[in-house]
Design a protein around this motif. Structure first.
Motif: not given
Length: 356
Positions: A14-20, A263-271
């Motif tokens: 999952y991108s959140r865990n992988r990136i951290i 409330r969110v900035i989605p993964n896709k925005a950063f991608e």
């Protein structure tokens, strides 16, 4: 050397865990993974045994969406004298009950989700959220002291998402790309309606990638509207998504009308930023935390197909603006949202609570 134990039933891919995890390692932090995804009681036993035999470390980080693992992590932190950081990433109650409406507000399951959100956040010494807006939500909704909460943005994996040249591209088309999991906050229905509005523009085409909760509903909508300029690609491997993005002229974020969407900035925005592509996304308090309209992104009114269509034409007809937004968006990503930068933020939190 700083060392952390990444703990729980988290999905490492999952991108959140992988990136951290990647970011911590790139910043010289030793990451000891203590992970098990078995059924609850077996998982607790295995996690306990794995933790007891783990190498020495300074803090425990409970991985994203690991609410049910926090009580065990808290117990272990007390036994072994470690500090505990929790990354809920989402509120289970907000996501399942209010946003996706998968669970009735009056059900026992809704109450369980609420209590699990509240209890897990109160046990942790520090909570990580992905936006300032989410920090406000957790603080107000679950009565969590704001001083306990730190904001660490999602970022994007630069091993997967990076600018690239493509060998083939149809210059006669202006391609608009979206990828997502078809959850309500993404507002895919507004993208489809925007596509219908642009149907008379002969060179504008949409590629919608992914599947999920509202997928069949969106197919029915497109069929009812008889939209001719949208291709539903379906599910593709995560590592193949950048190929579609690279062929696109602009890429889309989220446009939903739910409270969570604001409330969110989605993964896709950063991608999209990481791919050096022009980003069009909904104008929300969360988006405004990092994005500036017509500078590093184009922001449009949430849940407004007409505005989405207008902003697509704006970028189609203004290549200088398109290139400027892509360049400045990429610069923003490189300065703040690479795994190294995300890892720096988490490392500083670890060092802060361990020296307190």
């Amino acid at each position: 050397m700083t060392a952390v134990c990444y703990f729980g039933s988290y999905d490492r891919n999952y991108s959140r865990n992988r990136i951290i995890i990647k970011g911590l390692e790139r910043n010289g932090v030793r990451v000891i993974e203590c992970r098990d995804s078995s059924i609850f009681w077996l998982r607790c036993i295995r996690l306990f045994l794995n933790y007891v035999s783990a190498e020495s470390h300074d803090a425990i980080i409970v991985g994203a969406q690991g609410h049910a693992n926090v009580p065990l992590a808290w117990l272990l932190s007390k036994i072994f004298g470690r500090r505990i950081i929790f990354d809920p990433f989402i509120s289970l109650y907000d996501t399942a009950v209010l946003d996706r409406k998968e669970v009735s507000e009056k059900s026992l399951k809704a109450r369980y989700y609420y209590l699990l959100d509240e209890f897990s956040c109160k046990l942790a010494e520090v909570i990580i959220t992905d936006t300032k807006q989410h920090a406000k939500y957790f603080s107000k909704e679950f009565n969590i002291p704001r001083r306990k909460i730190r904001v660490v943005y999602i970022g994007a994996d630069d091993n997967i998402f990076y600018p690239r040249n493509i060998k083939f591209r149809d210059r006669g088309k202006f391609t608009v790309e979206f990828h997502g999991s078809f959850i309500p906050l993404q507002g895919i229905q507004y993208i489809i309606h925007a596509a219908k509005l642009l149907e008379t523009e002969e060179n504008v085409f949409f590629e919608i990638i992914g599947k999920g909760q509202t997928y069949k509903e969106m197919l029915r909508l497109a069929k009812r509207l008889e939209v001719k300029n949208v291709s539903f690609i379906g599910w593709v491997n995560y590592t193949e998504v950048p190929d579609y993005m690279a062929r696109a002229d602009v890429c889309l974020g989220i446009f939903g009308d739910t409270i969570k969407a604001r409330r969110v900035i989605p993964n896709k925005a950063f991608e999209i930023l990481a791919m050096k592509k022009p980003l069009i996304t909904g104008d929300s308090p969360a988006a405004r935390e990092i994005l500036t309209n017509n500078k590093n992104a184009v922001l449009c009114e949430m849940a407004n197909p007409e505005d989405i269509a207008d902003k697509i034409l704006l970028l189609r007809d203004n290549i200088d603006l398109r290139n400027k937004i892509a360049e400045k968006g990429y610069r923003l990503y490189k300065e703040h949202f690479t795994p190294v930068k995300i890892g720096e933020s988490v490392k500083s939190i670890v060092e802060e609570i361990c020296s307190a």
